[in-house]
Design a protein around this motif. Structure first.
Motif, PDB file in Angstrom:
ATOM      1  N   VAL A 105     -12.379  39.355  67.095  1.00 38.43           N
ATOM      2  CA  VAL A 105     -13.216  39.610  65.934  1.00 38.43           C
ATOM      3  C   VAL A 105     -14.661  39.385  66.334  1.00 38.43           C
ATOM      4  O   VAL A 105     -15.015  38.340  66.849  1.00 38.43           O
ATOM      5  CB  VAL A 105     -12.843  38.670  64.771  1.00 38.43           C
ATOM      6  CG1 VAL A 105     -13.784  38.899  63.601  1.00 38.43           C
ATOM      7  CG2 VAL A 105     -11.404  38.902  64.354  1.00 38.43           C
ATOM      8  N   HIS A 145     -18.975  40.200  62.025  1.00 41.50           N
ATOM      9  CA  HIS A 145     -18.781  38.755  62.195  1.00 41.50           C
ATOM     10  C   HIS A 145     -19.760  38.162  63.204  1.00 41.50           C
ATOM     11  O   HIS A 145     -20.168  37.004  63.064  1.00 41.50           O
ATOM     12  CB  HIS A 145     -17.331  38.452  62.567  1.00 41.50           C
ATOM     13  CG  HIS A 145     -16.419  38.418  61.373  1.00 41.50           C
ATOM     14  ND1 HIS A 145     -16.240  37.292  60.613  1.00 41.50           N
ATOM     15  CD2 HIS A 145     -15.677  39.392  60.795  1.00 41.50           C
ATOM     16  CE1 HIS A 145     -15.403  37.554  59.620  1.00 41.50           C
ATOM     17  NE2 HIS A 145     -15.052  38.823  59.707  1.00 41.50           N
ATOM     18  N   SER A 190      -9.638  40.446  57.511  1.00 40.24           N
ATOM     19  CA  SER A 190      -8.528  39.740  58.157  1.00 40.24           C
ATOM     20  C   SER A 190      -8.246  40.343  59.522  1.00 40.24           C
ATOM     21  O   SER A 190      -8.693  41.445  59.845  1.00 40.24           O
ATOM     22  CB  SER A 190      -7.269  39.786  57.281  1.00 40.24           C
ATOM     23  OG  SER A 190      -6.863  41.128  57.048  1.00 40.24           O
ATOM     24  N   ARG A 220      -6.337  35.531  57.206  1.00 36.78           N
ATOM     25  CA  ARG A 220      -7.611  35.647  56.505  1.00 36.78           C
ATOM     26  C   ARG A 220      -8.747  35.197  57.411  1.00 36.78           C
ATOM     27  O   ARG A 220      -8.682  34.132  58.022  1.00 36.78           O
ATOM     28  CB  ARG A 220      -7.617  34.785  55.235  1.00 36.78           C
ATOM     29  CG  ARG A 220      -6.640  35.241  54.170  1.00 36.78           C
ATOM     30  CD  ARG A 220      -6.970  34.592  52.824  1.00 36.78           C
ATOM     31  NE  ARG A 220      -6.851  33.151  52.845  1.00 36.78           N
ATOM     32  CZ  ARG A 220      -5.869  32.458  52.277  1.00 36.78           C
ATOM     33  NH1 ARG A 220      -4.882  33.092  51.662  1.00 36.78           N
ATOM     34  NH2 ARG A 220      -5.864  31.149  52.305  1.00 36.78           N
ATOM     35  N   LEU A 221      -9.818  35.989  57.471  1.00 36.85           N
ATOM     36  CA  LEU A 221     -11.006  35.591  58.209  1.00 36.85           C
ATOM     37  C   LEU A 221     -12.007  34.874  57.312  1.00 36.85           C
ATOM     38  O   LEU A 221     -12.986  34.321  57.812  1.00 36.85           O
ATOM     39  CB  LEU A 221     -11.662  36.818  58.857  1.00 36.85           C
ATOM     40  CG  LEU A 221     -10.795  37.518  59.908  1.00 36.85           C
ATOM     41  CD1 LEU A 221     -11.519  38.721  60.488  1.00 36.85           C
ATOM     42  CD2 LEU A 221     -10.396  36.554  61.023  1.00 36.85           C
TER      43      LEU A 221
END
Length: 324
Positions: A33, A126, A156, A161-162
């Motif tokens: 991510v 992110h 996610s 879940r992020l």
């Protein structure tokens, strides 16, 4: 990859959306991510009342001119020349932005960028969050304008879940469409988008809140129902200490072209006629009421105002906020 008609199948009516690329299974279980090759994450801040707004640059998507419904080469080149930009030869960059509202009492994300692998120049959401010093564990709410991959991609990964402490808030029409039989009936080319919507929201099923149309979703934040691009597409109007900011999602995709040519749509618009009505209504409102706006695809950092002209509209960027 560049998005054009060779890798995008436009469908009529409410089934206009189709996958612009073949989604491989590993896109739904991201190996990392953050920043994909080619993406340049960045952020900027401004204040609205007592709230601090952070805009996050996920990256850009190269969009072919044949995806612009109503496109006229001469008009496009004239519009770009007036902005001291080169002619439209093959593609134009479509920026992808996300936002975070810090009220001092809570942190609220509006949309979450793309998922890794979506496009070579995206995937920086992110990484931009980290650059801005925003801890995902402190975000308590994620407001979603709609469930397209470039708006929910950072939710996610690997079925986790992020935003571990956040609820997701979605218009009920939007949620029901992508999770119901209507989406099941879309053409096979569209099914990757359907699966992405379901897979990336699945980890939040126990932290889901839906709302209807123009509801107040949080204190000082009212949803603005803007259907057409998707069945339940919405914006969010922030009002804080006498100041306003309208987050209008995907009302505009290619700002260098569509403000001056507001009748031009994009093939991602699922209901073209409704999209045109919604855009006309919201642009008229923004210009008449002098409401500051931002969106998911405005030129970074994407804060400004709409002015009405004889032939369309102009976007006037807001002055940089040096107080932050």
């Amino acid at each position: 990859m560049n998005i054009n008609r060779r890798n995008f199948l436009g469908m009529g009516g409410t089934a206009a959306l189709a996958a612009p690329f073949i989604v491989r299974p590993n896109l739904l279980s991201a190996h990392e991510v953050g920043l994909d090759a080619g993406a340049i994450p960045s952020y900027a801040k401004r204040r609205v009342g007592s709230a601090e707004i952070t805009v996050l640059l996920d990256g850009t998507i190269d969009v072919g001119q044949d995806l612009i419904v109503g496109f006229d080469q001469d008009k496009a080149n004239k519009t770009l020349k007036q902005q001291h930009l080169p002619a439209f030869e093959s593609t134009r960059p479509l920026p992808v932005l996300g936002h975070v509202i810090d009220t001092g009492e809570r942190k609220i994300a509006i949309d979450t960028g793309t998922l890794p692998g979506f496009s070579p120049k995206t995937g920086g959401y992110h990484a931009a969050l980290k650059q801005a010093g925003i801890d995902v564990t402190e975000i308590d709410t994620v407001l979603l304008t709609h469930l397209h991959p470039d708006h929910i991609g950072g939710l996610s990964a690997d079925k986790k879940r992020l935003f571990p402490n956040a609820e997701i808030v979605v218009n009920s029409t939007e949620w029901d469409f992508w999770h119901g039989s209507a989406a099941d009936g879309l053409p096979s080319q569209v099914q990757p988008f359907v699966q992405i919507a379901r897979d990336l929201t699945e980890p939040y099923k126990d932290r889901l809140r839906t709302f209807d149309n123009d509801a107040e979703v949080l204190p000082g934040i009212q949803a603005k129902f803007m259907p057409g691009h998707t069945p339940g597409h919405v914006g969010f109007h922030l009002h804080d200490a006498g100041e306003d900011l309208l987050f209008w999602g995907d009302l505009i995709h290619l700002p260098r072209l569509q403000f001056n040519n507001p009748e031009w749509l994009i093939a991602f618009d699922m209901d073209p006629a409704q999209t045109a009505k919604t855009r006309a209504r919201m642009l008229d409102m923004a210009a008449a009421d002098r409401v500051p706006v931002t969106g998911a695809h405005l030129e970074f950092p994407g804060f400004g105002y709409v002015d009405q002209t004889a032939n369309g509209y102009d976007f006037v960027p807001a002055a940089y906020d040096y107080s932050l």
